[in-house]
Design a protein around this motif. Sequence first.
Motif, PDB file in Angstrom:
ATOM      1  N   ARG A 113      12.225  10.611 -48.818  1.00 52.24           N
ATOM      2  CA  ARG A 113      10.769  10.576 -48.618  1.00 52.24           C
ATOM      3  C   ARG A 113      10.109   9.517 -49.503  1.00 52.24           C
ATOM      4  NH1 ARG A 113       7.432  12.380 -45.152  1.00 52.24           N
ATOM      5  NH2 ARG A 113       7.523  14.560 -45.555  1.00 52.24           N
ATOM      6  N   GLN A 124      10.889   7.570 -45.511  1.00 54.57           N
ATOM      7  CA  GLN A 124      11.156   8.060 -44.164  1.00 54.57           C
ATOM      8  C   GLN A 124      10.114   9.108 -43.778  1.00 54.57           C
ATOM      9  OE1 GLN A 124      15.111   9.471 -43.457  1.00 54.57           O
ATOM     10  NE2 GLN A 124      16.049   7.503 -43.859  1.00 54.57           N
ATOM     11  N   THR A 125       9.911   9.263 -42.487  1.00 54.12           N
ATOM     12  CA  THR A 125       8.967  10.267 -41.994  1.00 54.12           C
ATOM     13  C   THR A 125       9.601  11.646 -42.049  1.00 54.12           C
ATOM     14  OG1 THR A 125       9.735  10.135 -39.704  1.00 54.12           O
ATOM     15  CG2 THR A 125       7.988   8.575 -40.380  1.00 54.12           C
ATOM     16  N   THR A 126       8.772  12.662 -41.905  1.00 53.18           N
ATOM     17  CA  THR A 126       9.267  14.038 -41.893  1.00 53.18           C
ATOM     18  C   THR A 126      10.298  14.224 -40.795  1.00 53.18           C
ATOM     19  OG1 THR A 126       7.202  14.891 -42.822  1.00 53.18           O
ATOM     20  CG2 THR A 126       8.571  16.447 -41.592  1.00 53.18           C
ATOM     21  N   ASP A 127      10.000  13.737 -39.604  1.00 51.38           N
ATOM     22  CA  ASP A 127      10.933  13.888 -38.487  1.00 51.38           C
ATOM     23  C   ASP A 127      12.278  13.240 -38.782  1.00 51.38           C
ATOM     24  OD1 ASP A 127       9.068  15.301 -37.029  1.00 51.38           O
ATOM     25  OD2 ASP A 127       8.386  13.556 -35.885  1.00 51.38           O
ATOM     26  N   GLU A 128      12.254  12.040 -39.361  1.00 53.41           N
ATOM     27  CA  GLU A 128      13.501  11.343 -39.688  1.00 53.41           C
ATOM     28  C   GLU A 128      14.318  12.116 -40.723  1.00 53.41           C
ATOM     29  OE1 GLU A 128      12.258   6.642 -39.179  1.00 53.41           O
ATOM     30  OE2 GLU A 128      11.664   7.698 -41.002  1.00 53.41           O
ATOM     31  N   CYS A 137      14.097  15.344 -41.500  1.00 55.00           N
ATOM     32  CA  CYS A 137      14.566  16.612 -40.933  1.00 55.00           C
ATOM     33  C   CYS A 137      15.793  16.386 -40.060  1.00 55.00           C
ATOM     34  CB  CYS A 137      13.456  17.280 -40.123  1.00 55.00           C
ATOM     35  SG  CYS A 137      12.145  17.960 -41.149  1.00 55.00           S
ATOM     36  N   LYS A 138      15.770  15.328 -39.288  1.00 58.56           N
ATOM     37  CA  LYS A 138      16.918  15.016 -38.433  1.00 58.56           C
ATOM     38  C   LYS A 138      18.130  14.640 -39.289  1.00 58.56           C
ATOM     39  CE  LYS A 138      18.446  11.905 -34.801  1.00 58.56           C
ATOM     40  NZ  LYS A 138      18.162  10.676 -34.071  1.00 58.56           N
ATOM     41  N   GLN A 177      19.157  17.705 -41.321  1.00 57.96           N
ATOM     42  CA  GLN A 177      19.296  18.882 -40.464  1.00 57.96           C
ATOM     43  C   GLN A 177      18.619  20.104 -41.078  1.00 57.96           C
ATOM     44  OE1 GLN A 177      23.560  18.952 -39.759  1.00 57.96           O
ATOM     45  NE2 GLN A 177      23.279  17.770 -37.877  1.00 57.96           N
ATOM     46  N   SER A 197      14.547  22.182 -41.189  1.00 58.23           N
ATOM     47  CA  SER A 197      13.262  22.309 -40.508  1.00 58.23           C
ATOM     48  C   SER A 197      12.183  21.629 -41.354  1.00 58.23           C
ATOM     49  CB  SER A 197      12.909  23.781 -40.319  1.00 58.23           C
ATOM     50  OG  SER A 197      12.661  24.384 -41.577  1.00 58.23           O
ATOM     51  N   ALA A 198      11.038  21.389 -40.740  1.00 56.07           N
ATOM     52  CA  ALA A 198       9.931  20.756 -41.459  1.00 56.07           C
ATOM     53  C   ALA A 198       9.464  21.641 -42.609  1.00 56.07           C
ATOM     54  CB  ALA A 198       8.778  20.456 -40.506  1.00 56.07           C
TER      55      ALA A 198
END
Length: 191
Positions: free
Chosen positions: A146, A151-155, A157-158, A161, A163-164
């Motif tokens: 971060r 990186q974004t939250t979505d990136e 989290c992916k 692995q 959750s937000a």
Amino acid sequence: MGTDPKQLTPEKWVERYGDALFRYVVSRLRDAELAEELVQQTFLAALANQSQFSGIGSEKGWLMSILKRKMIDHLRSRNRSQTLESNEDSGDPLDQFFDRHGRWRQRVRATLLKPLDSVDRDEFWPIFQECMSGLPDKQAGAFLLREVDEQTTDEICKDLQVSASNLWVLLHRARLRLADCMKKRWLHENE
């Protein structure tokens, strides 16, 4: 005869890019042995998959993207092997540094972004590295993705692995621990 833009020079990778790749990964994972291993894995993967180099970007950029995937894979596997951490006490006075969403409060962030003079800078980084090394791996990985890699939250989290909401908890705990550690170490260093 012109040079082919897709032409790779694997025999020169270590000499040309080894140090830069190593510095990149060791600054994020804080483990020189692991950094060496991931750089070696990167070179091996690149050798095995030379046909995937499109020639659109640079050779170094292509190797760096492989290295980043190797780091993310490492963080994922390390995070899978760890159990959930115990809940921490709430009501920590360090909440004054962060808003309810876990982001730095604007006044704190502005203060942190002010340039440090050279003496403070020389003292800051060793303390910061020591505090980062004290974080649980999951928290350190989330924080670096971060705050350093932006990186974004979505990136994130992916990549990790998670959750937000789990990411928010990891970041919140990392920030609290870093702030507390930095405060204690800084006061101790300047006594």
